[in-house]
Design a protein around this motif. Sequence first.
Motif: not given
Length: 190
Positions: A61-64, A71-74, A98, A100
């Motif tokens: 997870p990057v965000e959210g 939400c953003i995944r790497y 990345k 979203k």
Amino acid sequence: MESANIDHATSHMNQKVQNPPKWQGQACADLAGPKADQIWPFLEDFFGLAKWFPTLATCTPVEGVSGQPGCIRYCAGFRTPVDLDVGNTETTILNWTKQKLLSIDPAAKIFSYSIVDSNVGFNSYVSTVQVVPKEDGCCIVWNYEVEPVDGWKPEDLDQFIGSGLRVMAERMEEALLGQANRVDSPTDVI
């Protein structure tokens, strides 16, 4: 008069170079047996892609919050069809993206996402993944659209997504089989 025609032709050529048509494709993986309701939770876990996608070393997870739009995944460590150099050996470049989550509809078992940053050249990439119920199981359908990618051919992307989806489907079937075996196996009580 002749120079006006040349200018018009040049202008028309520049317009084509600036706006090449996007590549579009679709991959499908049929699963005989597993129902859409069984497969959907695996895909709904947006941050859990590394469990299923081949050669993906990490998905963090990057965000959210996983499964919530925005939400953003790497994702990193995957190999692509163009990772071979001239000597026909694999490169040591760590591929990453990345991604979203744009939308998700659990009732329809569908979500869409975009690649917002990467080192693999995917610009304006948008994908939709859906689990479609069938009488004898289900089908995972992965549609995508992306601007042409330097160093790639459309068939490279078709192969990358298609083979990745086939492996994902196999891994999900195996996970379900493992769950069923744990439930069905007798336990020794002492």
